[in-house]
Scaffold this motif. Sequence first.
Motif, PDB file in Angstrom:
ATOM      1  N   ALA B 146       0.899  -1.218   0.066  1.00 18.72           N
ATOM      2  CA  ALA B 146      -0.118   0.100   0.358  1.00 18.72           C
ATOM      3  C   ALA B 146       0.739   1.148   0.059  1.00 18.72           C
ATOM      4  O   ALA B 146       0.746   1.933  -0.479  1.00 18.72           O
ATOM      5  CB  ALA B 146      -0.722  -0.074   1.166  1.00 18.72           C
ATOM      6  N   ALA B 147       2.160   0.899   0.572  1.00 24.83           N
ATOM      7  CA  ALA B 147       3.022   3.010   0.816  1.00 24.83           C
ATOM      8  C   ALA B 147       3.479   2.369  -1.013  1.00 24.83           C
ATOM      9  O   ALA B 147       3.405   3.986  -0.419  1.00 24.83           O
ATOM     10  CB  ALA B 147       3.915   2.568   1.786  1.00 24.83           C
ATOM     11  N   THR B 148       4.030   1.808  -0.928  1.00 26.98           N
ATOM     12  CA  THR B 148       4.348   1.917  -2.688  1.00 26.98           C
ATOM     13  C   THR B 148       3.207   2.557  -3.284  1.00 26.98           C
ATOM     14  O   THR B 148       4.022   3.361  -4.580  1.00 26.98           O
ATOM     15  CB  THR B 148       5.430   0.484  -2.665  1.00 26.98           C
ATOM     16  N   LYS B 149       2.502   1.651  -3.463  1.00 27.94           N
ATOM     17  CA  LYS B 149       1.227   2.410  -4.672  1.00 27.94           C
ATOM     18  C   LYS B 149       0.860   4.132  -3.757  1.00 27.94           C
ATOM     19  O   LYS B 149       0.722   4.579  -5.078  1.00 27.94           O
ATOM     20  CB  LYS B 149       0.175   1.622  -4.813  1.00 27.94           C
ATOM     21  N   ALA B 150       1.274   4.401  -2.819  1.00 35.91           N
ATOM     22  CA  ALA B 150       1.029   5.764  -2.728  1.00 35.91           C
ATOM     23  C   ALA B 150       2.082   6.486  -2.667  1.00 35.91           C
ATOM     24  O   ALA B 150       1.930   7.930  -2.556  1.00 35.91           O
ATOM     25  CB  ALA B 150       0.651   5.538  -1.178  1.00 35.91           C
ATOM     26  N   VAL B 151       3.511   5.844  -3.355  1.00 35.06           N
ATOM     27  CA  VAL B 151       4.372   6.458  -3.431  1.00 35.06           C
ATOM     28  C   VAL B 151       4.088   8.415  -4.191  1.00 35.06           C
ATOM     29  O   VAL B 151       3.446   8.023  -5.702  1.00 35.06           O
ATOM     30  CB  VAL B 151       5.409   6.715  -3.668  1.00 35.06           C
ATOM     31  N   ASP B 152       4.612   9.017  -4.617  1.00 38.01           N
ATOM     32  CA  ASP B 152       4.237  10.466  -5.017  1.00 38.01           C
ATOM     33  C   ASP B 152       4.526  10.288  -6.699  1.00 38.01           C
ATOM     34  O   ASP B 152       5.601   9.641  -6.866  1.00 38.01           O
ATOM     35  CB  ASP B 152       4.589  11.580  -4.230  1.00 38.01           C
ATOM     36  N   ALA B 153       3.676   9.781  -7.804  1.00 45.64           N
ATOM     37  CA  ALA B 153       4.405   9.505  -8.870  1.00 45.64           C
ATOM     38  C   ALA B 153       5.166  11.027  -9.540  1.00 45.64           C
ATOM     39  O   ALA B 153       5.956  10.954  -9.832  1.00 45.64           O
ATOM     40  CB  ALA B 153       3.082   9.526  -9.796  1.00 45.64           C
ATOM     41  N   GLN B 154       4.665  12.283  -9.455  1.00 39.62           N
ATOM     42  CA  GLN B 154       4.938  13.384  -9.681  1.00 39.62           C
ATOM     43  C   GLN B 154       6.801  13.656  -9.931  1.00 39.62           C
ATOM     44  O   GLN B 154       7.436  13.571 -10.389  1.00 39.62           O
ATOM     45  CB  GLN B 154       4.629  14.485  -9.177  1.00 39.62           C
ATOM     46  N   LEU B 155       7.175  12.636  -8.363  1.00 40.54           N
ATOM     47  CA  LEU B 155       8.193  12.870  -7.729  1.00 40.54           C
ATOM     48  C   LEU B 155       8.957  11.848  -8.477  1.00 40.54           C
ATOM     49  O   LEU B 155       9.992  12.082  -9.659  1.00 40.54           O
ATOM     50  CB  LEU B 155       8.126  12.567  -6.294  1.00 40.54           C
ATOM     51  N   VAL B 156       8.413  10.657  -8.907  1.00 41.76           N
ATOM     52  CA  VAL B 156       9.334   9.565 -10.085  1.00 41.76           C
ATOM     53  C   VAL B 156       9.509  10.269 -11.090  1.00 41.76           C
ATOM     54  O   VAL B 156      10.543   9.777 -11.676  1.00 41.76           O
ATOM     55  CB  VAL B 156       8.417   8.340  -9.321  1.00 41.76           C
ATOM     56  N   LYS B 157       8.540  10.975 -11.703  1.00 45.12           N
ATOM     57  CA  LYS B 157       8.429  11.582 -12.974  1.00 45.12           C
ATOM     58  C   LYS B 157       9.749  12.731 -12.923  1.00 45.12           C
ATOM     59  O   LYS B 157      10.241  13.294 -13.686  1.00 45.12           O
ATOM     60  CB  LYS B 157       7.018  12.514 -12.933  1.00 45.12           C
ATOM     61  N   THR B 158       9.451  13.397 -11.454  1.00 43.85           N
ATOM     62  CA  THR B 158      10.568  14.322 -11.521  1.00 43.85           C
ATOM     63  C   THR B 158      11.971  13.690 -11.803  1.00 43.85           C
ATOM     64  O   THR B 158      13.525  14.152 -12.487  1.00 43.85           O
ATOM     65  CB  THR B 158      10.775  15.485 -10.453  1.00 43.85           C
ATOM     66  N   ALA B 159      11.851  12.340 -10.712  1.00 42.45           N
ATOM     67  CA  ALA B 159      13.748  11.694 -11.163  1.00 42.45           C
ATOM     68  C   ALA B 159      13.759  11.241 -12.360  1.00 42.45           C
ATOM     69  O   ALA B 159      14.958  11.584 -13.051  1.00 42.45           O
ATOM     70  CB  ALA B 159      13.928  10.977 -10.888  1.00 42.45           C
TER      71      ALA B 159
END
Lengths: 318, 270, 245
Positions: B146-159
């Motif tokens: 659940a926590a993994t799915k809640a990671v902010d996707a925007q931050l991933v896209k930024t990376a």
Amino acid sequence: MKTMRCFLVLAWALSLTLPLGCTRGTSPLLIGVRTANDHVPFYIADRQGLYREHGLDVTVRLVASNTEIIEALQRGDFQVGAVPVTTAIAAIAQGSPLHIVAMTGRGGDGLLVRKEDGLTDLASLRGKKIATIRASILDVLLRQALQGAGLDPERDVELVYMGKLGDMIAALQTGQVDATSNTEPFLTDAERQGWGHILTYYTASWPDHPCCVVVAQDRFARRNPKALRSILSVHCQAVDWANAHVNETAQIIVDYLQAYTPDLVADSLNTSRMRVDYHLEPGEIERMAQLMAEQGMIEQVPAIERLVDLAPLRDVQK
Amino acid sequence: MYKSRRISWRSELRRWLLPLALAILWEAGARLALAEPMLLPPLTQVLARGWHLLLSGRLLGDLAASAWRVLLGFGLALVIALPGGIALGLYPPLERATALLLSALRPLAPPAWIPLAILWFGIGDAPAVFIIFIGTCSSMLVGTLAATKAVDAQLVKTALTLGANRWQAVRHVILPSLVPALLTQVRLGLGLAWMCVIAAEMVAVRRGVGFFMVEARNLFRTGDVLVGMMAIAIVGLGTDRLLLGLERRLCRWRAGLDPARLYAPQEQRP
Amino acid sequence: MSFLQLVQISKRYLTNGSSILALQDLGLSVERGEFVVLIGPSGCGKTTLLQIVAGLEPASSGQVLLEGRPIHHWGAERTLIFQQPNLFPWLTAEENVAFGLRLAGLPASERQQAVHQALGRMGLAEVGRLYPHELSGGMQQRVALARALVLDPQVLLMDEPLAAVDALLRSRLQREIRATCAGKTVLFVTHSIREALILADRVVILSPQPGQVRREITLTGAAPRPPTLELARLEEEIEHELIAG
């Protein structure tokens, strides 16, 4: 007409008070027992309606664990119970408001091993794994037997503590342990099946040792001495009947335990292995308490008057 | 400076007020014989008994035995559940494949596994370790997923747009994002592990706090039962505090994101 | 061939059983060093377009060519700056700016120098050690900008970066953006017509559903442009056009 109606109403009102006058002693008494061979006098009394014959309203409750019976006695849910003598002594030593009032069974406990291992005596148990139930009569007698054979229970053998009699048999059969301190009819059953060998009965070192006793709640004994004596009277009657009718008793045990066959149970009830009895000697209770104190299960040996109340049984036997 | 010291002394006292009140209530109630001694011995008696058991080495021996089982079972569960949960969270096909199995296993409380554990693993440490493993693994797996799915996707896209490949995104964004949630899972899991070990030990072991408590019950030593419970509570408190300290150190950056700060009394800001 | 070429970009979304055509055969040419601003009403696919150029979303059909070569996925040479600063909260401002350089494997000493320079240019030299939650919104956006610029990208994509910033700060940041992006190829998206006219070398107006290029206006004079009457008239004209549909 009017006077007739008045009279009827009055009579009806009066009849309602009748139960109130008789409530003392009409709420059912509960006796807690386990599914074990030596609790059979209670099964007999239950099945044959002996309590009703004596004017008692008694329900015999089958409970799975000794500890639960003691706890229910403390709460006042049960008034009388049948538990191993060690359980009763431990509870009373910790301040339970109970007293031992009669015996119900003697003997019937021993050490079981696998036939194929070829073990012959207690000394051959050195270094082996033995399954037992911690702080039970099986534990106390096992330690005594080991010490008698010159073995230190903590150092010379490996004791494995389990919770259920059946689990210990299974553990022995599957090779997880080398011996088990267990009780009838498991012992005879294992021998009959061909894989087990009864190494010894504890009656070899302590003939006719007490196994299970009848305990009564102190408050109940104080408030209702007549009912207690009636219950004990029934108990003695049932014991005598059991000893006179071994085969029928075996059948009753099979019915209540819902296990084994009558001839197996009858075999285990053979007087030299396990017997029902109501006689109580304070000395033997004291001896058991001393053994428990030596083994560290209780801190001090309670005074004998605290453990045993012989008065009710004596009154019944007059 | 004098003022701030006075304030902290008062807040420390407030923390101990409730336990202290309960302790006094307990002692008074037991002494005044409001309950039978077998039901609730006085607190001082229990503490004295606990001290005695500590000195005799019995209590520490049992705690060590239980702690060892917890370490093994929980450690194994940690190693499988945390990476497993993250993997399931990042690969939806994998999650779909395992969803049915996980849902089926979840409602099985650890004690339900005890008969099977004994059958498979016999007597000793193994069944207890197995039960702790099963109990904590599934709970931490679900939590981590659940926590993994809640990671902010925007931050991933930024990376990604800063030049990260998929693996770098996991290492530099997803994992650091998950640290607070993972620490929470560890805290919860550890508490669950202690509950499991007590249940598992009530069946077939030689030492351990659960075993100690069963023995105490069979000998009607209520005081000992309470000592066992207090020992577990203290150990649990200790590990919890350690983990909270760890969380505070690893997640200093969270200070500003904590909603509770809105309701906290005003502190000095640097 | 221009520096950045969008060739017939189409994007189709499938939601709830129906499909939405966000962009249809969109074409755009951008010269090296040009500051192009895209405007249009909401739903015209501005963000989608930027995401496609950044490589974060695949186009349903069409190509994006950078120096004549088609792009295949995301990359730091086409970095995207989002509406939210999206700073990594567990890293300090300095560490955030150094992020891309670390990924690229630049040694620590060179990294430090580049970071220091980038922050200095944004006027944030003193706040390097602070965490994002300790910075104001405007500061965070500037750190995000520094983080992107330090990578020296070929194309800078900016998706309404000043939308969340207050009016007073906005004009200052607009100046700063044009200054620090001097010579860089920029695709800037905004919903503010005025902002477009202030910042752009060329304004591209998109029409919605599906997104297509409606009109392109090349502007003269150095940006950021001061408010003039002509600019105001142009703004009104574009506004009417957009409202008229």
